[in-house]
Design a protein around this motif. Structure first.
Motif, PDB file in Angstrom:
ATOM      1  N   GLY A  38      -2.773   2.719  -5.053  1.00 24.34           N
ATOM      2  CA  GLY A  38      -3.735   3.720  -4.614  1.00 24.34           C
ATOM      3  C   GLY A  38      -3.595   4.993  -5.436  1.00 24.34           C
ATOM      4  O   GLY A  38      -4.109   5.108  -6.550  1.00 24.34           O
ATOM      5  N   GLY A  39      -2.862   5.965  -4.903  1.00 23.25           N
ATOM      6  CA  GLY A  39      -2.755   7.291  -5.518  1.00 23.25           C
ATOM      7  C   GLY A  39      -2.459   7.274  -7.010  1.00 23.25           C
ATOM      8  O   GLY A  39      -3.099   7.997  -7.790  1.00 23.25           O
ATOM      9  N   LYS A  75     -10.208   4.316  -3.855  1.00 24.76           N
ATOM     10  CA  LYS A  75     -10.639   4.781  -2.533  1.00 24.76           C
ATOM     11  C   LYS A  75     -11.913   5.650  -2.661  1.00 24.76           C
ATOM     12  O   LYS A  75     -12.752   5.387  -3.518  1.00 24.76           O
ATOM     13  CB  LYS A  75      -9.508   5.525  -1.822  1.00 24.76           C
ATOM     14  N   HIS A 131      -8.402  -3.939   3.851  1.00 26.09           N
ATOM     15  CA  HIS A 131      -7.459  -2.848   3.593  1.00 26.09           C
ATOM     16  C   HIS A 131      -7.112  -2.173   4.925  1.00 26.09           C
ATOM     17  O   HIS A 131      -7.975  -2.045   5.806  1.00 26.09           O
ATOM     18  CB  HIS A 131      -8.086  -1.845   2.613  1.00 26.09           C
ATOM     19  N   SER A 162       2.648   3.025  -2.060  1.00 27.58           N
ATOM     20  CA  SER A 162       3.390   4.042  -2.809  1.00 27.58           C
ATOM     21  C   SER A 162       4.071   3.500  -4.064  1.00 27.58           C
ATOM     22  O   SER A 162       5.196   3.864  -4.377  1.00 27.58           O
ATOM     23  CB  SER A 162       4.406   4.733  -1.886  1.00 27.58           C
ATOM     24  N   GLY A 172       0.221   5.477   0.916  1.00 31.46           N
ATOM     25  CA  GLY A 172      -0.086   6.905   0.789  1.00 31.46           C
ATOM     26  C   GLY A 172       0.970   7.823   1.371  1.00 31.46           C
ATOM     27  O   GLY A 172       0.726   9.008   1.568  1.00 31.46           O
ATOM     28  N   GLU A 193       0.698  -5.116   2.026  1.00 35.91           N
ATOM     29  CA  GLU A 193       0.706  -3.656   2.043  1.00 35.91           C
ATOM     30  C   GLU A 193       1.235  -3.170   3.396  1.00 35.91           C
ATOM     31  O   GLU A 193       0.456  -3.056   4.364  1.00 35.91           O
ATOM     32  CB  GLU A 193      -0.712  -3.116   1.834  1.00 35.91           C
TER      33      GLU A 193
HETATM   34  C1  PEP Z   1      -3.584   1.392  -1.266  1.00 30.99           C
HETATM   35  O1  PEP Z   1      -4.470   2.168  -0.973  1.00 30.99           O
HETATM   36  O2  PEP Z   1      -3.812   0.182  -1.259  1.00 30.99           O
HETATM   37  C2  PEP Z   1      -2.263   1.916  -1.604  1.00 30.99           C
HETATM   38  C3  PEP Z   1      -1.301   1.074  -1.780  1.00 30.99           C
HETATM   39  O3  PEP Z   1      -2.146   3.298  -1.707  1.00 30.99           O
HETATM   40  P1  PEP Z   1      -0.884   4.113  -2.306  1.00 30.99           P
HETATM   41  O4  PEP Z   1      -0.480   3.442  -3.585  1.00 30.99           O
HETATM   42  O5  PEP Z   1      -1.377   5.486  -2.511  1.00 30.99           O
HETATM   43  O6  PEP Z   1       0.214   4.008  -1.281  1.00 30.99           O
END
Ligand code: PEP
Length: 259
Positions: free
Chosen positions: A237-238, A14, A98, A216, A176, A170
């Motif tokens: 993501g994170g 990100k 996204h 997540s 997130g 997703e």
């Molecule tokens: C993402 O940004 O595609 C995502 C899945 O973020 P996170 O893993 O933080 O939920």
């Protein structure tokens, strides 16, 4: 997960990391890569760090991608980036649609379709994101939403183009939030996606399609999610912002394939 499909673990950084920070993270991923080299790892830094990451990983066999692309090759489109420019910077993959782009920047299924076509036209592999809101899930509209997104964004592609598309399911409520879809919830949607692909392109294409789960994903839930038959890897993501957790997710996905 089906053993035919090599797990793909993509890290969406990100709007995080300076160039120096990106180099440091990429170096740490490269150091840990030999242990997880049976998986495909894709690092997706901000545009400013793509070239630096590319330099750091190029000998290691790790891949690099971008977080967005515009559909025109060049022109008066201030602030946009073209597939040609991404290719030149060393990208092989690009995330398209996204949910953060849909939510904050007006991305629609139609812009996703145009961007996907443009990316394919420049030999990039699009990672096309789809997923429902919490409200849609609570109103039993998840599968209808997924069907519409696929039909409007990628099902107009011909078979050989579609075969180069990576899909990422997703659920927006899981991104997130620390609240991941359960393995059963993920599997239900992934198998639905695969059945739609089979209906549109046939079973062989559907069997080879790569369908990632995102939302997540952490080292402690990656194994149970990756064990599901139609989950082929993750868009993270994170947990991709630290090499240790990103690599641990790849290890868990590989353990699930071997299990
Ligand atoms: C993402 O940004 O595609 C995502 C899945 O973020 P996170 O893993 O933080 O939920």
């Amino acid at each position: 997960m089906q053993t035919l499909r090599k797990p793909v673990i993509a890290g969406n950084w990100k709007m995080h990391k300076t160039i120096a920070g990106a180099r440091e993270l990429a170096e740490a991923v490269v150091r840990g890569f030999p242990e997880v080299s049976q998986a495909t790892l894709i690092l997706i830094p901000p545009f400013t760090a793509i070239q630096e990451v590319r330099k750091t990983i190029s000998a290691a066999g790790v891949e690099v991608g971008a977080q967005n692309v515009f559909w025109e090759e060049k022109g008066a489109f201030t602030g946009e980036i073209s597939p040609l420019q991404l290719k030149e910077a060393g990208c092989r993959f690009v995330v398209i649609g996204h949910s953060e782009r849909r939510q904050h920047f007006g991305e629609t299924d139609e812009t996703v379709r145009k961007k996907t076509l443009a990316a394919l036209g420049h030999d990039l592999y699009p990672i096309v994101c789809i997923g429902e809101t919490l409200e849609e899930r609570e109103n039993n509209q998840t599968l209808a939403r997924i069907r519409t997104q696929l039909e409007k964004s990628v099902f107009s592609l011909d078979e050989s183009s579609f075969s180069r598309v990576v899909l990422a399911y997703e659920p927006i409520w899981a991104i997130g939030t620390g609240r991941n879809a359960s393995p059963e919830q993920a599997q239900e949607v992934h198998s639905f996606i695969r059945s739609l692909v089979a209906g549109r392109y046939g079973k062989t294409v559907a069997d080879c399609a790569i369908i990632l789960y995102g939302g997540s994903v952490k080292p402690n839930n990656a194994f149970s999610l990756a064990r599901e038959k139609d989950v082929d890897g993750f868009l993270v993501g994170g947990a991709s912002l630290e090499a240790e957790s990103f690599l641990a997710i790849a290890r868990e996905a590989l353990r699930a394939v071997r299990d």
